[in-house]
Design a protein around this motif. Structure first.
Motif, PDB file in Angstrom:
ATOM      1  N   GLN A  41      16.610   5.442   7.685  1.00  0.00           N
ATOM      2  CA  GLN A  41      17.408   5.770   8.872  1.00  0.00           C
ATOM      3  C   GLN A  41      17.518   4.577   9.831  1.00  0.00           C
ATOM      4  OE1 GLN A  41      19.071   8.807   9.116  1.00  0.00           O
ATOM      5  NE2 GLN A  41      18.336   8.821   7.015  1.00  0.00           N
ATOM      6  N   GLY A  42      17.012   3.428   9.407  1.00  0.00           N
ATOM      7  CA  GLY A  42      17.185   2.216  10.189  1.00  0.00           C
ATOM      8  C   GLY A  42      15.991   1.774  11.011  1.00  0.00           C
ATOM      9  N   TYR A  43      14.893   2.517  10.931  1.00  0.00           N
ATOM     10  CA  TYR A  43      13.695   2.118  11.670  1.00  0.00           C
ATOM     11  C   TYR A  43      12.999   0.961  10.963  1.00  0.00           C
ATOM     12  CZ  TYR A  43      14.071   6.476  14.302  1.00  0.00           C
ATOM     13  OH  TYR A  43      14.509   7.495  15.106  1.00  0.00           O
ATOM     14  N   ARG A  44      12.370   0.101  11.743  1.00  0.00           N
ATOM     15  CA  ARG A  44      11.514  -0.948  11.207  1.00  0.00           C
ATOM     16  C   ARG A  44      10.131  -0.330  11.039  1.00  0.00           C
ATOM     17  NH1 ARG A  44       9.304  -4.605   8.879  1.00  0.00           N
ATOM     18  NH2 ARG A  44       8.354  -6.447   9.798  1.00  0.00           N
ATOM     19  N   ILE A  45       9.653  -0.284   9.802  1.00  0.00           N
ATOM     20  CA  ILE A  45       8.356   0.300   9.499  1.00  0.00           C
ATOM     21  C   ILE A  45       7.334  -0.819   9.314  1.00  0.00           C
ATOM     22  CG2 ILE A  45       7.046   1.669   7.816  1.00  0.00           C
ATOM     23  CD1 ILE A  45       9.059   3.297   9.512  1.00  0.00           C
ATOM     24  N   VAL A  46       6.214  -0.689  10.004  1.00  0.00           N
ATOM     25  CA  VAL A  46       5.108  -1.632   9.871  1.00  0.00           C
ATOM     26  C   VAL A  46       3.921  -0.841   9.316  1.00  0.00           C
ATOM     27  CG1 VAL A  46       3.595  -3.243  11.069  1.00  0.00           C
ATOM     28  CG2 VAL A  46       5.958  -2.928  11.871  1.00  0.00           C
ATOM     29  N   PRO A  47       3.659  -0.971   8.006  1.00  0.00           N
ATOM     30  CA  PRO A  47       2.567  -0.208   7.405  1.00  0.00           C
ATOM     31  C   PRO A  47       1.195  -0.723   7.855  1.00  0.00           C
ATOM     32  CG  PRO A  47       4.096  -1.047   5.739  1.00  0.00           C
ATOM     33  CD  PRO A  47       4.409  -1.740   7.021  1.00  0.00           C
ATOM     34  N   VAL A  48       0.295   0.208   8.132  1.00  0.00           N
ATOM     35  CA  VAL A  48      -1.097  -0.127   8.427  1.00  0.00           C
ATOM     36  C   VAL A  48      -1.947   0.607   7.398  1.00  0.00           C
ATOM     37  CG1 VAL A  48      -2.962  -0.029  10.119  1.00  0.00           C
ATOM     38  CG2 VAL A  48      -0.599  -0.437  10.882  1.00  0.00           C
ATOM     39  N   ASN A  49      -2.485  -0.163   6.453  1.00  0.00           N
ATOM     40  CA  ASN A  49      -3.283   0.392   5.363  1.00  0.00           C
ATOM     41  C   ASN A  49      -4.141  -0.734   4.788  1.00  0.00           C
ATOM     42  OD1 ASN A  49      -4.242   1.165   2.802  1.00  0.00           O
ATOM     43  ND2 ASN A  49      -2.548   2.575   2.494  1.00  0.00           N
ATOM     44  N   PRO A  50      -5.462  -0.668   4.971  1.00  0.00           N
ATOM     45  CA  PRO A  50      -6.328  -1.757   4.515  1.00  0.00           C
ATOM     46  C   PRO A  50      -6.515  -1.832   3.003  1.00  0.00           C
ATOM     47  CG  PRO A  50      -7.650   0.019   5.416  1.00  0.00           C
ATOM     48  CD  PRO A  50      -6.203   0.380   5.666  1.00  0.00           C
ATOM     49  N   THR A  51      -5.995  -0.858   2.260  1.00  0.00           N
ATOM     50  CA  THR A  51      -6.235  -0.852   0.812  1.00  0.00           C
ATOM     51  C   THR A  51      -5.079  -1.433   0.002  1.00  0.00           C
ATOM     52  OG1 THR A  51      -5.371   1.380   0.472  1.00  0.00           O
ATOM     53  CG2 THR A  51      -7.714   1.178   1.060  1.00  0.00           C
ATOM     54  N   THR A  52      -4.026  -1.902   0.684  1.00  0.00           N
ATOM     55  CA  THR A  52      -2.893  -2.469  -0.043  1.00  0.00           C
ATOM     56  C   THR A  52      -2.264  -3.599   0.764  1.00  0.00           C
ATOM     57  OG1 THR A  52      -0.868  -1.907  -1.259  1.00  0.00           O
ATOM     58  CG2 THR A  52      -1.170  -0.851   0.895  1.00  0.00           C
ATOM     59  N   ASP A  53      -1.541  -4.459   0.072  1.00  0.00           N
ATOM     60  CA  ASP A  53      -0.908  -5.602   0.734  1.00  0.00           C
ATOM     61  C   ASP A  53       0.515  -5.317   1.184  1.00  0.00           C
ATOM     62  OD1 ASP A  53      -3.167  -7.190   0.360  1.00  0.00           O
ATOM     63  OD2 ASP A  53      -2.468  -7.909  -1.598  1.00  0.00           O
TER      64      ASP A  53
END
Length: 136
Positions: A41-53
């Protein structure tokens, strides 16, 4: 008081950048499918997850404190017991405007701390559901 009214929810959904704490790389999990929808839908997603790059083609950060770019909304897909720490990280940043916890996730004390720090708080609601209801 956490945000409940549609007008404010719609205004929150006008923000651009969402840090998704607990963002999953596993399709079929809400913590993957909701951010994927928001990204579409056009949002900028910034993933926060220490188990993946990487999640959804975006660099994943180990913690909210490690995110190098500006964030408008912190969307939480972690257990309610972890909300307090995430809220503390959000408060220490000068760019976060909203803390949003997904369905089934709430911490009223942490929500009060966030509100006292000037942040808007949405608890126990799905961003995808609210976006579909208010923006499509």
């Amino acid at each position: 008081m956490p945000v409940e009214d549609d007008e404010t929810l719609a205004e929150i959904l006008d923000y651009d950048t969402i840090a998704v704490v607990g963002c999953s790389s596993t399709p079929g999990k809400a913590a993957h499918d909701v951010p994927k929808y928001l990204q579409s839908q056009g949002y900028r997603i910034v993933p926060v997850n220490p188990t993946t790059d990487e999640v959804l083609g975006e660099r994943a950060y180990d913690s909210l404190a490690d995110v190098e770019e500006d964030v408008d909304v912190v969307d939480v897909f972690r257990p309610s017991e972890e909300v307090a720490g995430i809220v503390e990280d959000a408060i220490t940043r000068d760019d976060v405007t909203v803390v949003w916890t997904q369905l089934g996730i709430r911490d009223d004390e942490a929500a009060r701390r966030a509100e006292d720090a000037g942040l808007l708080v949405v608890q126990d609601r799905c961003m995808k559901v609210e976006h579909r209801r208010l923006k499509t």
